[in-house]
Design a protein around this motif. Structure first.
Motif, short mmCIF file in Angstrom:
data_model
loop_
_atom_site.label_atom_id
_atom_site.label_comp_id
_atom_site.label_asym_id
_atom_site.label_seq_id
_atom_site.Cartn_x
_atom_site.Cartn_y
_atom_site.Cartn_z
N LEU A 252 2.40 -33.27 -49.07
CA LEU A 252 1.81 -33.92 -47.89
C LEU A 252 0.93 -35.11 -48.28
CD1 LEU A 252 2.35 -32.80 -45.15
CD2 LEU A 252 0.12 -31.71 -45.15
N PRO B 53 12.30 -32.55 -37.35
CA PRO B 53 11.54 -31.91 -36.30
C PRO B 53 12.45 -31.56 -35.14
CG PRO B 53 11.39 -34.28 -36.13
CD PRO B 53 12.44 -33.99 -37.16
N TYR C 177 0.00 -32.96 -37.56
CA TYR C 177 1.14 -32.15 -37.12
C TYR C 177 1.57 -31.20 -38.23
CZ TYR C 177 2.80 -33.83 -32.60
OH TYR C 177 2.97 -34.07 -31.27
N THR C 178 1.82 -31.77 -39.41
CA THR C 178 2.36 -30.94 -40.48
C THR C 178 1.36 -29.89 -40.90
OG1 THR C 178 3.33 -32.99 -41.17
CG2 THR C 178 3.68 -31.11 -42.58
N SER D 119 1.52 -25.87 -41.19
CA SER D 119 1.32 -25.17 -42.46
C SER D 119 0.29 -24.06 -42.33
CB SER D 119 0.84 -26.13 -43.53
OG SER D 119 1.52 -27.31 -43.47
N GLY E 23 12.32 -28.45 -43.35
CA GLY E 23 12.25 -27.57 -42.20
C GLY E 23 13.47 -26.67 -42.15
N TRP F 199 4.34 -27.30 -51.04
CA TRP F 199 4.47 -27.75 -49.65
C TRP F 199 3.30 -28.64 -49.28
CZ3 TRP F 199 8.19 -26.91 -45.89
CH2 TRP F 199 7.81 -27.09 -44.56
N PHE G 205 0.95 -37.71 -38.53
CA PHE G 205 1.85 -36.98 -39.42
C PHE G 205 1.12 -35.84 -40.09
CE2 PHE G 205 2.98 -36.65 -43.98
CZ PHE G 205 4.24 -36.11 -43.88
N LYS H 146 8.49 -29.69 -38.92
CA LYS H 146 9.00 -30.43 -40.07
C LYS H 146 10.40 -30.98 -39.80
CE LYS H 146 7.54 -31.45 -44.18
NZ LYS H 146 6.20 -31.97 -44.42
#
Lengths: 496, 529
Positions: free
Chosen positions: B148, B232, B173-174, B178, B263, B144, B170, B230
């Motif tokens: 990224l 979103p 946020y991700t 996580s 997601g 995961w 990006f 994710k």
């Protein structure tokens, strides 16, 4: 009654679709290109007619294209009397309209004729698909293809007005079908676990509920091609299309697909039992009665000939639905045969409007004074077709009115009978003055010109390729009034 | 387990791209054409190797297939555990399929630092396949996060003018999602020890844990935020338009086609089976957010004047449908949601490729700069129309199948949400067709558009395969749907007995299963009465 497995329904659908590559390929040789259209039309009509004997003797023909599209849903064709009736009318009139189109399009030197003929062919395939669908999902697939394929036809002229009309047309049809219709289909699927049409109604054994009640109106309005008010507005806007398009699509294929589908839902999904148990018949009858009267009144106010015909169509389509939702044998027969009767008469009227435009460049009713002497065939045909619309014997429309009136009496509904009578008067009020004007009023312009001693008038001559089809359809609308056997026996087969 | 090959096929698919990277690293960075071909070749080989997964897949079982399980870090009970079921199978195939096409689309779009670009794309592929195959929490988390980094570079180095902003947004946020997920994983890890006395990171071990309700809720929430970012979901979607608009075409295709699916996949793999109780409690909220997302995404799309942004916002709307279908918690909805993931990957992927084609020719994405393109690029116009129609769900194309199933599911679970969701369908038609009209129809108003060339052979090569699947799924979805049956039923069994148990704890568990199924049908019938 037995079920015959045959590939014929698929062939009937494919006949015009396969003509599309040929039409596109021979775009630069108009004669060859139109030959393909006519050939495909004749082929399609013969395939449809070859199924008639089996259907008339009470069989149904089935063909599964994709089995197990989803649980309980197949992509499947099933030909029964009702589908055959509609298919006969539309495949026959396609041939006639193609001949007419050749005259009309060439006289008007229209652009993009290749696109025109190929879209026409796709539309006809989709119409056949709707006629022969065995369930709501298959019907929906072809219904949407028909919407898509007819947009370029409506916007054919590519003027801002035409683009606007096409946009409205598409948004109405797609929007209604995506929200209302799809919801309706899903409700049926949810309740019954399948969407297959059944002879006496898929849902006929279900207990009535508000959900099914609302569901029916989702169908009634979702099939916006049926132009039930208040979702009829796309139809007058779509009149920007070239006249042959208005003729075939907005008198036969598109609008009839709308009412055909609604009737399918009444007969083969809800079934007459359920309809009458939850009083849907009367509720729907009053909705469409409103449409019949209101559209006729609006038609009275229109001076543009095609606009008047458009509103007349809105009104007449609701006759078909009205007949069905009366839920009495005669009423239903009346509704069903009106699909055919209205098709032949209304297409004649549109052909006449096109003929007037091609030969004399007249679009408004007020310009028609005295035109009858210059264009006798056109205006005579117009007169016969309007008699049929009004319901004067022996024209085809009389059969409809007769059965509808009988139906409303059988249903013990005086208000509906009144609606029929009032609308007949209104029909007469907006159609007869046109013929009167054409034959009995003097053309003031022409008179003025003649007085000044110039040439009598610019040369107005009827175009053969245009007049022959319209005389043919006018004759047929007389003939099926006198000999209604074929359509009547199909209609009786439907309600048996 | 069933049909396990005596051969670690999943690992092979996952690490094949890494082998390609090794080869590329050895090539002189000036030999651009060779690098491209090696990258493309690697991706194609990966796709071909992944095909047997479909053909050897056993549709009759929900159990994990092609399993590989070896201890990795034994003192923490971390395993190298890989396997796929009906939920992940199509996603793996979608990943290998789209990556190959995305690489093919970069030939002329990216001309600088090609080596780094190709390495990033292949590295990304490894991460994506790994996420879909991992069955161990730690392994999953590693993949995961691995994913990224290359995406960050793809946006940040090869992106548009505001690429740094978009890339950082990006990433943040991700990443914040996580981190929450990591905390939740650790809590789960210790909870499991408390409950059973053994440590494990094996995802499947957590499926029947029966955590207490309030803890389920908090953990669900942590996973929910991670995955909702994710997807979103509205209101966590704001990174998406920036990332999409700034990313190069291949980046957008993979972002929309695969990354967003993670997601949804996360919900299916973790939230539903591990926290069934919380899932059911959250249904109303998730359904509401999904429907808001559907309508909001579509409305915002209508207002865009940049084609790419329009497509980006349309994803918010489409993914809203996936969420709606999933949280309808019935077979139809779940299957619809899963097939819609594939559909969205294909249709939106294709739309981004199409936008990329326009951009390469004119170097602008403003709708107002186009108009009348149909006249100069007729073949392109036809394919564009087909893809647009597929995206708005016209019957006969793939989008319709997904929409239909999702709506059936939604209607069964809640009539109201179902009806509101249908409004989104019209809006979908409005923004796509209006955009199409403004770009393709009318007169050519800009002189620059006069000489545009129609599609090249390479462009056909990467668009036509997608179109093939768009039509195939639309006409005959059975081969795709049948892979999901067993897994979907099993997933529902895991979620639903808990509800019945909650309502009526006295029944033995096997009876609950039976009743759960009956109940679902009653719900459907009950709506009909």
């Amino acid at each position: 009654m037995e079920t015959i497995l045959s590939i014929k329904p698929l062939l009937a659908v494919l006949a015009s679709l396969l003509a599309v590559p040929l039409i596109l390929g021979t775009g630069n040789r108009p004669n060859v290109r139109e030959f393909w259209s006519i050939l495909a039309g004749v082929l399609k009509f013969s395939i449809v007619m070859s199924m008639a004997p089996a259907i008339l003797s009470g069989h149904t023909i089935e063909y599964t294209l994709v089995s197990g599209f989803y649980q309980g849903i197949d992509i499947k064709f099933r030909v029964d009397a009702f589908g055959l009736l509609f298919a006969t009318v539309s495949s026959f009139l396609w041939i006639v309209t193609t001949c007419y189109s050749i005259g009309y399009m060439r006289a008007g030197k229209e652009h993009a004729q290749t696109r025109y003929y190929s879209c026409f062919a796709v539309s006809l395939s989709a119409t056949m698909g709707v006629a022969f669908s065995a369930n709501l999902v298959t019907l929906f697939v072809f219904y949407e293809i028909l919407s898509l394929a007819t947009v370029p036809l409506v916007g054919h002229k590519e003027t801002p007005e035409a683009i606007e009309g096409a946009k409205k047309y598409f948004l109405y049809l797609l929007g209604m079908s995506k929200t209302f219709l799809l919801s309706g289909i899903i409700i049926v699927y949810m309740v019954a676990g399948t969407t297959d049409f059944q002879r006496h109604g898929l849902l006929s054994n279900q207990p009535g509920s508000w959900l099914l009640f609302v569901g029916f109106f989702l169908f009634l309005f979702g099939f916006a091609k049926g132009a039930v008010m208040p979702f009829h507005n796309w139809l007058p806007s779509a009149m920007v299309a070239p006249t042959p398009v208005s003729a075939l699509l907005h008198a036969v294929a598109v609008v009839k697909v709308g009412v055909f589908s609604i009737l399918r839902v009444v007969f083969n999904v809800y079934g007459i039992d359920l309809m009458s148990r939850i009083n849907l018949g009367f509720a729907a009858a009053y909705v469409v009665s409103f449409t019949i009267i209101t559209a006729s009144i609006i038609a009275l106010t229109k001076d543009n000939l095609k606009a008047r015909l458009a509103y007349s169509t809105v009104s007449q389509l609701s006759y078909v639905i009205l007949g069905a939702v009366l839920l009495t044998p005669s009423g239903m027969v009346g509704g069903i045969i009106h699909i055919a009767n209205h098709a032949f008469s209304k297409i004649t009227l549109f052909f006449c409007a096109g003929s007037l435009y091609c030969s004399a460049h007249k679009t408004e009713i007020s310009q028609l004074s005295g035109i009858g002497k210059r264009m006798p065939w056109t205006m005579a045909a117009f007169f016969i077709a309007s008699l049929s619309m009004i319901g004067v014997p022996p024209a085809a429309g009389f059969t409809t009115k007769w059965f509808l009136a009988l139906g409303s009496i059988e249903a013990h509904s005086v208000p509906i009978l009144m609606v029929l009578l009032v609308s007949t008067v209104l029909n007469a009020a907006y159609f007869l003055p046109i013929t009167y004007k054409a034959f009995f009023e003097k053309d003031k312009d022409a008179a003025a010109v003649a007085h000044a001693g110039d040439e009598p008038h610019e040369d107005i001559r009827e175009i053969k390729m245009v007049v022959v089809p319209l005389v043919l359809t006018a004759t047929i609308s007389l003939l099926i009034g006198i000999f209604p056997d074929y359509f009547l026996s199909l209609a009786k087969e439907v309600i048996r | 387990m069933m049909n396990s090959l005596n051969f670690p096929i999943l690992s092979m698919i996952t690490y094949l791209p890494l082998a390609g990277i090794l080869v590329i690293c050895m090539i002189d960075s000036k030999r651009l054409q060779l690098i491209r071909w090696v990258a493309f070749g690697t991706a194609v080989v990966t796709f071909l190797v992944s095909l047997p997964l479909y053909f050897m897949f056993d549709n009759g079982t929900w159990e994990m297939q092609f399993v590989e399980d070896v201890p990795w870090v034994s003192q923490f009970a971390i395993h190298y555990h890989m396997g796929i079921d009906g939920i992940s199978l199509l996603l793996v195939l979608l990943t290998t399929f789209l990556t190959a096409l995305a690489i093919l689309s970069t030939w002329t779009a990216v001309t600088e630092r090609v080596k780094g670009y190709m390495v990033s794309l292949l590295f990304l592929e490894t991460g994506m396949i790994g996420v879909f195959c991992a069955l161990d929490f730690v392994l999953f988390y590693v993949f995961w996060e691995v994913m990224l980094i290359p995406m960050y570079f793809i946006i940040g180095i090869w992106g548009g003018p505001r690429r740094i902003y978009a890339a950082v947004k990006f990433f943040i946020y991700t990443m914040s999602g996580s981190v929450l997920m990591l905390v939740a994983i650790l809590v789960l890890y210790f909870m499991h020890f408390k409950a059973t006395g053994t440590y494990t990171f094996d995802i499947l071990d957590y499926y029947n844990l029966g955590l207490p309700g309030n803890i389920q809720m908090w953990l669900f929430l942590a996973f929910f935020v991670a995955f909702a970012i994710k997807v979103p979901m509205f209101p966590f979607h704001t990174w998406l338009p920036d990332a999409h608009v700034e990313a190069p075409t291949a980046g957008s295709v993979i972002l929309a086609g695969v990354l967003l699916k993670m997601g949804i996949y996360g919900f299916l793999r973790f939230c539903l089976p591990i926290f069934p109780q919380a899932t059911i409690n959250f249904v109303p909220i998730v359904l509401a957010l999904s429907v808001v997302g559907i309508i909001y995404g579509a409305m915002v799309s209508i207002a865009q004047d940049d084609i790419k942004k329009l497509v980006a916002y349309s994803s918010v709307s489409h993914l809203g449908y996936c969420m709606l279908g999933m949280f309808a918690l019935n077979t139809d909805g779940l299957k619809g949601s899963m097939i819609q993931m594939i559909n969205h990957g294909l249709s939106t992927g294709a739309l981004f490729l199409i936008v990329g084609m326009l951009y390469e020719r004119r170097h602008t994405r403003l709708i107002s700069e186009y108009g009348g393109i149909m006249k100069v690029m007729p073949a392109f116009a036809a394919l564009f129309l087909l893809v647009a129609l597929s995206s708005m769900g016209v019957p006969g194309l793939n989008g319709f199948v997904g929409e239909l199933l999702i709506l059936i599911g939604a209607f069964k679970s809640s009539l109201g949400y179902g009806l509101v969701a249908t409004i989104g369908l019209i809006l979908g038609a409005v923004y796509l067709l209006w955009m199409y009209k403004r770009v393709m129809y009318g007169q050519i108003t800009k002189a620059e558009n006069q000489g545009l060339k129609d599609m090249t052979g390479r462009e056909y090569a990467y668009l036509l395969p997608i179109v093939l699947f768009i039509v195939w799924i639309g006409v005959y979805p059975k081969p795709f749907l049948k892979t999901m049956d067993a897994s979907v039923d099993h997933l529902l069994e895991m979620v639903n007995p808990q509800t019945t148990a909650h309502l009526d704890g006295a029944k033995p568990s096997w009876l609950n299963n039976v009743f759960a199924r009956v109940d679902l049908q009653q719900v459907a019938k009950g709506q009909g009465r």
